[in-house]
Design an enzyme around this catalytic site. Sequence first.
Site, mmCIF file in Angstrom:
data_model
loop_
_atom_site.group_PDB
_atom_site.id
_atom_site.type_symbol
_atom_site.label_atom_id
_atom_site.label_comp_id
_atom_site.label_asym_id
_atom_site.label_seq_id
_atom_site.Cartn_x
_atom_site.Cartn_y
_atom_site.Cartn_z
ATOM 1 N N LYS A 13 0.825 -1.221 0.000
ATOM 2 C CA LYS A 13 0.000 0.000 0.000
ATOM 3 C C LYS A 13 0.856 1.266 0.000
ATOM 4 O O LYS A 13 0.574 2.196 -0.732
ATOM 5 C CB LYS A 13 -0.911 0.054 1.249
ATOM 6 C CG LYS A 13 -1.973 -1.004 1.316
ATOM 7 C CD LYS A 13 -2.932 -0.744 2.469
ATOM 8 C CE LYS A 13 -2.282 -0.720 3.835
ATOM 9 N NZ LYS A 13 -1.677 -1.989 4.261
ATOM 10 N N ARG A 88 -9.326 1.316 8.902
ATOM 11 C CA ARG A 88 -8.960 -0.074 9.186
ATOM 12 C C ARG A 88 -10.098 -0.807 9.881
ATOM 13 O O ARG A 88 -9.969 -1.991 10.166
ATOM 14 C CB ARG A 88 -7.721 -0.100 10.081
ATOM 15 C CG ARG A 88 -6.407 -0.282 9.325
ATOM 16 C CD ARG A 88 -5.289 -0.217 10.327
ATOM 17 N NE ARG A 88 -4.105 -0.923 9.973
ATOM 18 C CZ ARG A 88 -3.047 -0.383 9.400
ATOM 19 N NH1 ARG A 88 -3.076 0.873 9.020
ATOM 20 N NH2 ARG A 88 -1.969 -1.104 9.196
ATOM 21 N N ARG A 124 11.658 -6.892 4.578
ATOM 22 C CA ARG A 124 11.686 -5.527 4.046
ATOM 23 C C ARG A 124 12.518 -4.556 4.895
ATOM 24 O O ARG A 124 12.649 -4.715 6.106
ATOM 25 C CB ARG A 124 10.268 -4.983 3.840
ATOM 26 C CG ARG A 124 9.628 -4.372 5.037
ATOM 27 C CD ARG A 124 8.309 -3.718 4.657
ATOM 28 N NE ARG A 124 7.521 -3.484 5.848
ATOM 29 C CZ ARG A 124 6.263 -3.076 5.830
ATOM 30 N NH1 ARG A 124 5.646 -2.880 4.681
ATOM 31 N NH2 ARG A 124 5.624 -2.878 6.957
ATOM 32 N N ARG A 168 -0.302 -8.747 13.333
ATOM 33 C CA ARG A 168 -0.857 -7.730 12.417
ATOM 34 C C ARG A 168 -1.742 -8.375 11.364
ATOM 35 O O ARG A 168 -2.774 -7.824 10.990
ATOM 36 C CB ARG A 168 0.289 -6.938 11.761
ATOM 37 C CG ARG A 168 0.947 -5.983 12.765
ATOM 38 C CD ARG A 168 2.300 -5.515 12.300
ATOM 39 N NE ARG A 168 2.237 -4.767 11.063
ATOM 40 C CZ ARG A 168 3.241 -4.703 10.180
ATOM 41 N NH1 ARG A 168 4.367 -5.361 10.400
ATOM 42 N NH2 ARG A 168 3.118 -3.986 9.106
HETATM 43 P P1 AMP Z 1 0.988 0.703 8.773
HETATM 44 O O1 AMP Z 1 2.223 1.498 8.494
HETATM 45 O O2 AMP Z 1 -0.205 1.162 7.995
HETATM 46 O O3 AMP Z 1 1.239 -0.784 8.662
HETATM 47 O O4 AMP Z 1 0.606 0.974 10.313
HETATM 48 C C1 AMP Z 1 1.502 0.642 11.351
HETATM 49 C C2 AMP Z 1 0.765 0.580 12.676
HETATM 50 O O5 AMP Z 1 0.181 1.865 12.968
HETATM 51 C C3 AMP Z 1 -0.418 -0.391 12.710
HETATM 52 O O6 AMP Z 1 -0.026 -1.730 12.994
HETATM 53 C C4 AMP Z 1 -1.247 0.218 13.847
HETATM 54 O O7 AMP Z 1 -0.679 -0.074 15.113
HETATM 55 C C5 AMP Z 1 -1.072 1.718 13.598
HETATM 56 N N1 AMP Z 1 -2.115 2.225 12.674
HETATM 57 C C6 AMP Z 1 -1.941 2.726 11.426
HETATM 58 N N2 AMP Z 1 -3.105 3.094 10.876
HETATM 59 C C7 AMP Z 1 -4.073 2.803 11.798
HETATM 60 C C8 AMP Z 1 -5.485 2.928 11.834
HETATM 61 N N3 AMP Z 1 -6.182 3.403 10.772
HETATM 62 N N4 AMP Z 1 -6.143 2.530 12.952
HETATM 63 C C9 AMP Z 1 -5.479 2.051 14.020
HETATM 64 N N5 AMP Z 1 -4.141 1.888 14.057
HETATM 65 C C10 AMP Z 1 -3.432 2.263 12.955
#
Ligand code: AMP
Length: 222
Positions: A13, A88, A124, A168
């Site tokens: 993404k 999410r 990664r 995750r």
């Molecule tokens: P990402 O970089 O999108 O994988 O996000 C990394 C971490 O940030 C996730 O595992 C969550 O802990 C937190 N996070 C990011 N976006 C959200 C969201 N929309 N709602 C809740 N937690 C989020």
Amino acid sequence: MRVILLGPPGSGKGTQACLIEEKFRLPRISTGDILREAVRRETPLGRRAEDMMKRGLLVSDDIVVGLVEEAVQREEHRHGYVLDGFPRTVAQAESLLRIDGRRPERVLDIQVGAEDLVDRLSRRHVCPGCRAVFGPASPPGAEEGRCAACGGALEIRADDKPEVIRERLRVFEAQTAPLREYYRSRSVYRTVPGTGRPEEVFGRIVGQLEAFLSGATEERRS
Ligand code: AMP
């Protein structure tokens, strides 16, 4: 145009959001990047979010929805954006509608098999400086361990450890996957096969977005 990218962790993404930003001039809003920056700067919000992020769990809605509200209402996002990592949950999708007042035009679900996701995430490397994402090997011409784009030192994300990766992916299936049905019933949902090189995946995304844009132009004409 408002675009949401809805793939599981490791589906690409972030990379695709950057490419969309560049080609379609749509500013990218990444909740993960905003949260990681807050953690790095040790802001009060970052301190509240850090523990959940380290464990691979979702940060509470009051934190994340507040961040997105502030971002979406900025002037530069008035004509559209690409959202990476938000919503999410169905509750977050409802909050987005309340905040923005308009539905997203496209929700693109980048689909990658579970085996591939674990493999990609555990190998990664990311550049905290310019946020570029790399696989295991240094790209051609780049110094080992250095970002090919800006030369910064590459890191492994704190939540890319095997046990956190599993958590995750579990959280995605339990809390985020229901969004597929939510958006499918609103006819903005499209799937995008996420296998192959980033440019190949991007080609599929461009096809989807250009089809939407030409349809919208036709509609305005008629
Ligand atoms: P990402 O970089 O999108 O994988 O996000 C990394 C971490 O940030 C996730 O595992 C969550 O802990 C937190 N996070 C990011 N976006 C959200 C969201 N929309 N709602 C809740 N937690 C989020």
